[in-house]
Design an enzyme around this catalytic site. Structure first.
Site: not given
Length: 416
Positions: A294, A275
């Site tokens: 996320d 991420k």
């Protein structure tokens, strides 16, 4: 001491770039979790640091306005020039004064013209104003009705092109964190390790720390004392690894390699998962196709797109991250990361009032459409009642056709 510039003080303090709000909205772009160094210093005025300079930005309907503050070094040079110039003696003749004045004006003009061009280019680069956001919205709208509906409210959300060092080390701080706390951590990081730039209204602004400053062996302990926790070690070790293994220009060099290669290279650093790597790729390394995933984005995929893969999982695995990224890239195309940022922005709590307007606009539109159709049906009914006998049958068919035609016209108008 300088004061924060405000547009109401007059345009003489400001320089400008032509830019309509459909291409850029500061209140959305600067507050949606891309950069953590911008503050709204007065209503509609945002102050932050770009390229080692402190800027205040504001905008009107078709113009982006900016004011750049002098750094301490520039202020000192200005004072030195004044001291060296001294005060003209009464004996100095008028022609000499006039000549010196002309030279001074030419020097000032040369000093002023070059920075303005550089500042404008810096701003255009930072906001990637070469990318036509309206064209992207048109493309996305054809592929995705849901995004089109959201984008009609959340116009002007752009991806920033940040300094890779600032972007990387800011996002290392985002692990298990929320935006307001991240902002505080990044600010403390700059105060502890960055160089002071200038002071404006009692606030001292700092440059982002260099890789060398971040890599120092004393940094971990210092940052732990400032509340960074386990992230302190990641920050120091990542900076050290970059310097020892790759060199100062390595991060910027990742702009010229393919997205998968850049992402995998970033993931070799301590504290950098998929991420964070995708955030850095998207927001500083020119990888517009990168889609950071996320919990927000995962929920959006499940809730709004019925994305079923990994629905029973409790955490986001690397595979799930890749699957969601590929799903959105296939849907939105090469600027998928930009499209995702619109939905991410709309999902933030701070912007929920804006999002609520969607639920207000849609029922009202449906209600208006129903009223239009009912009006057409009523007119047709009245016309039919006026006919009698065989004429009733004959004209009834005609009027019924008219009714259908009128209703079709209303529906066509709705689509347009």
């Amino acid at each position: 001491m300088a004061k924060h510039a405000v547009f109401s003080s007059g345009t003489h303090l400001w320089k400008s770039v032509g830019c309509v709000k459909s291409q850029l909205r500061l209140e959305l772009t600067l507050a949606c979790g891309q950069s953590f160094r911008w503050r709204e210093t007065s209503e509609g005025h945002w102050t932050g640091v770009i390229g080692g300079r402190v800027w205040t930005l504001t905008q009107t309907d078709d113009t982006l306005w900016y004011h750049v503050y002098k750094n301490k070094a520039e202020q000192t040079k200005g004072c030195d020039r004044k001291r060296r110039a001294g005060i003209s003696s009464p004996e100095e003749n008028k022609s000499e004064k006039k000549f010196k004045g002309q030279v001074k004006e030419e020097e000032d003009e040369q000093v002023a013209v070059t920075p303005v061009k550089e500042e404008e280019q810096t701003l255009r680069d930072y906001f990637q104003l070469n990318v036509n956001l309206e064209e992207l919205h048109t493309h996305w709208g054809k592929a995705d009705p849901h995004l089109k509906q959201i984008a009609n409210i959340f116009t002007g959300v752009r991806m920033l092109r940040q300094d890779p060092t600032e972007c990387l080390f800011s996002f290392i701080c985002t692990s298990n964190n929320h935006i307001s706390r991240i902002q505080g951590m990044v600010e403390r990081l700059c105060q502890a390790l960055g160089s002071p730039l200038c002071q404006v209204d009692q606030t001292t602004y700092y440059d982002f720390p260099s890789l060398t400053a971040l890599a120092d062996s004393s940094v971990e302990a210092r940052l732990r004392d400032l509340g960074f926790g386990y992230r302190a070690r990641f920050l120091q070790q990542s900076a050290k690894q970059i310097l020892e293994t790759h060199g100062l220009q390595w991060l910027k060099g990742l702009r010229s390699v393919p997205y998968p290669q850049a992402r995998d290279a970033l993931r070799t650093l301590p504290g950098v998962g998929t991420k964070v790597a995708d955030c850095v790729c998207l927001m500083s390394l020119d990888k517009a196709e990168a889609v950071p995933v996320d919990t927000h984005v995962w929920q959006i995929a499940k809730r709004d797109y019925k994305f079923a893969s990994g629905s029973t999982q409790k955490t986001i695995t690397d595979k799930l991250h890749r699957d969601i990224g590929e799903f959105f890239r296939n849907l939105w195309g090469p600027y998928a990361g930009w499209a995702q940022s619109v939905l991410f922005c709309a999902d933030l709590k701070k912007f929920q009032k804006m999002k609520e307007t969607l639920s207000l606009v849609q029922p009202k539109k449906e209600e208006e459409d129903e009223e239009e159709e009912e009006e057409v049906r009523t007119k047709c009914k009245k016309t039919k009642m006026k006919t009698e006998g065989k004429e009733t049958v004959k004209h009834g068919k005609t009027k019924s056709a008219c009714c259908k035609k009128a209703t079709k016209c209303v529906k066509n108008e709705r689509v347009l």
